[in-house]
Write a protein that holds these residues in place. Structure first.
Motif, PDB file in Angstrom:
ATOM      1  N   ALA B 123       0.835  -1.203   0.000  1.00 24.89           N
ATOM      2  CA  ALA B 123       0.000   0.000   0.000  1.00 24.89           C
ATOM      3  C   ALA B 123       0.870   1.253   0.000  1.00 24.89           C
ATOM      4  N   THR B 124       1.884   1.304   0.877  1.00 23.31           N
ATOM      5  CA  THR B 124       2.703   2.521   0.924  1.00 23.31           C
ATOM      6  C   THR B 124       3.519   2.640  -0.359  1.00 23.31           C
ATOM      7  N   THR B 127       1.204   4.195  -2.828  1.00 22.68           N
ATOM      8  CA  THR B 127       0.847   5.553  -2.415  1.00 22.68           C
ATOM      9  C   THR B 127       1.987   6.530  -2.680  1.00 22.68           C
ATOM     10  N   TRP B 128       3.185   6.210  -2.228  1.00 16.35           N
ATOM     11  CA  TRP B 128       4.311   7.136  -2.410  1.00 16.35           C
ATOM     12  C   TRP B 128       4.626   7.329  -3.888  1.00 16.35           C
ATOM     13  N   GLU B 130       2.722   6.882  -6.594  1.00 20.43           N
ATOM     14  CA  GLU B 130       1.712   7.629  -7.331  1.00 20.43           C
ATOM     15  C   GLU B 130       1.653   9.071  -6.841  1.00 20.43           C
ATOM     16  N   GLY B 131       1.868   9.258  -5.525  1.00 21.47           N
ATOM     17  CA  GLY B 131       1.897  10.606  -4.971  1.00 21.47           C
ATOM     18  C   GLY B 131       3.001  11.416  -5.612  1.00 21.47           C
TER      19      GLY B 131
END
Lengths: 533, 312
Positions: B123-124, B127-128, B130-131
């Motif tokens: 998940a992280t 997230t990172w 794509e962020g």
């Protein structure tokens, strides 16, 4: 006389340089219970693995019902009607009872279709035959160890096995469950099944077996017919009378078998108590824990005392120990250690209060097998031994060496991995870990389960030594003679609470009566009924 | 027990590396040219630092597949701070601090909530990454000051610095695993967390700490990598999770936790790092790099399986 069901001739098996089996011959007849006896490491497991096809012998031959076995494989053995009930049941925890049984027994139908009705009915039928009240839709992980064993036995029954091997089936059973199991064994025998029965408990062997073969260091020491000995139903806390060697087999007694096993005379006598109980170390008042079903336990344990915790499996003994050790923290009542009220919410708190717990199953979370013996021993005193940043390897080694000597652990050295030790010695390492923590209260949960006779008596001596040194010992054991032999007082638990506290001189009958809730006498020792909260 | 018996697993990988280097020495001596060797080693140093962190996590019976996203994020942070005119030592601290923060988040989710680390870090990771894509839109951090590349020391001294820092981190962690009280705890928790808990150790703290240290290693690795270039690429470090996990596995770290040491990982990192340039110098198509690496990983895992069977 009937032909042997199973005939092993001069079986030899080596692992590297270790000769596990040296020319073992063994036979099993239909309708017979043939016990296998020997210390841990004597070769029993290897022999079983040869019979069940897990190991191929280096030399020698095996025949089942007169046919020589050529290819050793577990599937082949199953096809020949050999079934094995292991000490640790090998079931699938996330499947239901019925599914587990079906996996072993059901043929694959066309389109691999499952008939759930049949499947459940068959499971219920098999369990019914052995008198086991287990719901077939329950997932196996919700079953207790004894229940899982019963499921294993049901599988063996369903496979119409001609040869059933039982590897320490009673290790975790209560007396009542044992009687149930014995009934099943006798029924199987009456139906002409051959049973190989492995147990460390001599009284069971006398109660059940027709013959017993004793193994020692991979060799067969001899096979003895127990004949009449079990007809009397030897309840074997009291062994049959003394005899000189060479007399008829019918009066074989426990000490003879023990001598054969260890190759030396060895009394199975518990070391006498030298307790001079001191001040009260641990006091519990109406202690309870809802989630684990412990309720209203009021109890005092004094320094230098061995307090036996007796009761049936599920009576709350291990649960009480887990509350005291902070694994399932108490939510009612209070715990006092040397007069101080303490809150114990984690093992760390418990250790800080001087309470140590040697858990039941050393293979699970007891000894870490891949770690060296020394690391295992110092684990519980990590912070005290290494207060700074650095490991003090010299100090660790010295402490480990000292405890290894003190407890007589047989190991190549402190740096040998714990996996290289025998079961009894692993148990001693587990004990050493908690001794290193110098506890005031030591809780031992089944400390001699699955341990051979020699190591068992050594562990008993260690317990005595500890008590003499002022430790308050709480001893949980399903081995009734052990509780009776070791305890200064016996606390009997039932349904999560304390049923009675008996003096150490109580006999098996009294303890069992309390455990079953059928006490009549001894009103003085009975506890007052639990007051309402 | 002799040294050979105890470290046979690590030493056999070292022998494999030795043989490969020998082959290169005979067939393509150009590989050992001073500049070539320095370039290869400098490119490998960040991977070594990241792999050291990964090893800690794996020995603790966890995994962190978000390492590449953390790496990219830390690189960008270092670049942006430098561009904002911060002195380089503060920009460096910012990168390592960001790594620690990201590791702490993973650690808190894994240890605090008891979630499986593969799910948390998956998940992280997403997230990172794509962020970062959303934030930078793939844009490089450009026009950095002279002080950024090689920290303004010039290539030769910059390379020496990168190699020294990497070796220091490696030696420090190798030493800590064996001789520090904290190192022992990582092994204990990684082998059997419940047994450790019964012995009064707090596995959650150990797990959390391991993720934080890993994050710091990743941040430092990102910095060591970024200063090799004049610009910072937001896609840098892609595939780092596979590189580091593979190096650990090849180096004898058990994915099931509790077993392995840093020296094996060093050999694993070097072996995998030599393949790409080695292929070039042997005039083999460099597309084979991944296939050869995969083969080596398979070989290492198969050898482990074989050894386990023999031991059983």
């Amino acid at each position: 006389m009937s032909a042997p069901l199973l005939q092993l001739e001069a079986i030899t098996k080596s692992f590297g340089a270790v000769r596990a089996l040296q020319g073992i011959s063994f036979d099993l007849r239909p309708g017979e219970v043939h016990a296998l006896l020997g210390e841990n490491g004597a070769g029993k497991s290897t022999l079983i693995k040869v019979i069940t096809g897990a190991h191929e012998p280096d030399s020698g031959s095996m025949a089942v019902a007169g046919t020589v076995v050529r290819h050793f494989s577990p599937t082949g053995a199953r096809r020949l009607g050999i079934a094995c009930v292991y000490q640790q049941p090998a079931l699938f925890p996330d499947l239901t009872v019925a599914e587990n049984i079906a996996l072993r027994l059901e043929p694959v139908r066309r389109l691999r279709r499952i008939r759930w009705g049949n499947r459940r009915a068959q499971a219920a039928h098999l369990l019914g035959r052995i008198g086991a009240a287990i719901a077939v839709d329950k997932e196996v992980r919700h079953l207790s160890m004894p229940e899982q064993q019963l499921v294993e036995i049901a599988c063996a029954l369903g496979a119409s096995a001609r040869i059933v091997i039982m590897d320490e089936p009673t290790a975790s059973l209560t007396r009542q469950e044992q009687e149930l199991l014995f009934g099943v064994v006798r029924d199987l025998r009456a139906a002409g099944t051959g049973i190989i029965y492995i147990s460390h408990r001599l009284e069971e062997i006398f109660a059940l077996a027709d013959r017993v073969t004793v193994l020692r260091d991979g060799e067969s020491v001899g096979t003895i017919k127990l004949g009449q000995a079990n007809a009397a139903g030897a309840r074997a806390s009291v062994p049959p009378p003394v005899r000189a060697p060479g007399q008829p087999d019918s009066t074989v007694k426990e000490t003879d078998l023990i001598r054969m096993m260890v190759g030396r005379e060895m009394s199975h006598i518990y070391p006498p108590s030298e307790a001079k109980p001191g001040e009260t170390v641990l006091a519990l008042r109406s202690l309870g824990c809802q989630s684990s079903g412990v309720r209203g336990v009021t109890l005092e344990v004094r320094a230098g005392e061995v307090l036996g915790l007796a009761g049936l499996v599920g009576a709350g003994r291990t649960e009480l120990a887990r509350v005291l050790f902070g694994l399932t923290p108490a939510d009612a009542g209070e715990i006092r250690v040397r007069g101080q009220t303490v809150r114990i919410r984690s093992p760390r708190d418990a250790l800080a209060c001087g309470i140590a717990y040697v858990p039941e199953d050393r293979r699970r979370h007891g000894v870490i097998l891949t770690m060296p013996v020394a690391h295992n021993i110092t684990m519980a005193i990590h912070r005290q031994l290494f207060p700074g940043t650095w490991l003090r390897l010299g100090a660790e080694r010295a402490l480990a060496t000292q405890l290894i000597t003190q407890l007589g652990v047989k190991t190549r050295g402190p740096e040998a991995p714990a996996s290289s030790l025998s079961g009894g010695n692993q148990q001693k390492v587990s004990l050493a870990r908690w001794l290193a923590a110098r506890p005031q209260v030591l809780i031992l949960d089944e400390p001699t389960q699955g341990v051979d006779v020699g190591a068992k008596s050594e562990i008993h001596k260690i317990i005595r030594q500890l008590a003499k040194g002022g430790v308050a010992v709480l001893l949980i054991s399903s081995d009734l003679p052990e509780v009776l032999g070791m305890s200064d007082r016996i606390a009997v638990m039932r349904h999560g609470t304390l049923q009675a506290i008996l003096p150490g001189t109580a006999d098996a009958h009294e303890v069992m009566a309390e455990a079953l809730g059928q006490s009549s006498s001894r009103d003085s020792a009975r506890l007052a009924p639990r007051e309402a909260p | 027990m002799t040294l050979w018996q105890r470290y046979s697993r690590e030493l056999s990988v070292a022998v494999a590396l030795g043989l490969f280097l020998l082959l290169l020495a005979v067939a393509a001596p150009g590989f050992f040219g001073k500049n070539q060797l320095l370039t290869t080693l400098t490119a490998t140093a960040p991977v070594l630092v990241a792999a050291c962190g990964m090893t800690l996590v794996i020995v603790c019976r966890q995994i962190d597949i978000s390492i590449a996203s953390q790496f990219a994020l830390c690189s960008i942070v270092a670049g942006l701070l430098a561009k904002a005119g911060w002195p380089m030592f503060l920009a460096a601290a910012g990168a390592v601090g960001t790594g620690a923060l990201l590791g702490a988040l993973n650690g808190a989710l894994v240890a605090g909530l008891g979630l499986p680390s593969i799910v948390v870090t998956l998940a992280t990771m997403v997230t990172w990454r794509e962020g970062l894509r959303w934030g930078r839109e793939g844009e490089f951090v450009r026009d950095l000051s002279e002080q950024f590349q090689w920290l303004g020391l010039g290539q030769a001294r910059g390379q020496t610095l990168i190699l020294s820092v990497a070796m220091l981190v490696f030696l420090g962690l190798a030493f800590a695993m064996k001789y520090l009280a904290a190192g022992r705890l990582v092994y204990a928790v990684g082998t059997d967390a419940e047994a450790a808990r019964l012995a009064g150790i707090r596995p959650k703290r150990v797990t959390f700490a391991v993720f934080v240290v890993m994050g710091m290693c990743t941040g430092l690795a990102a910095l060591l990598n970024a200063i090799r270039f004049a610009d910072v690429d937001p896609k840098t470090g892609t595939g780092l999770e596979l590189q580091t996990i593979a190096a650990a596995v090849v180096g004898g770290v058990a994915i099931s936790g509790g077993r392995g040491n840093m020296w094996g990982v060093l050999v694993g990192v070097l072996l995998l790092a030599c393949i790409a340039p080695g292929l070039v110098f042997l005039h083999l198509p460099p597309q084979w790099e991944k296939a050869v690496q995969g083969g080596i990983i398979l070989l290492a895992v198969a050898a482990d399986g074989w050894r386990m069977r023999k031991a059983a």
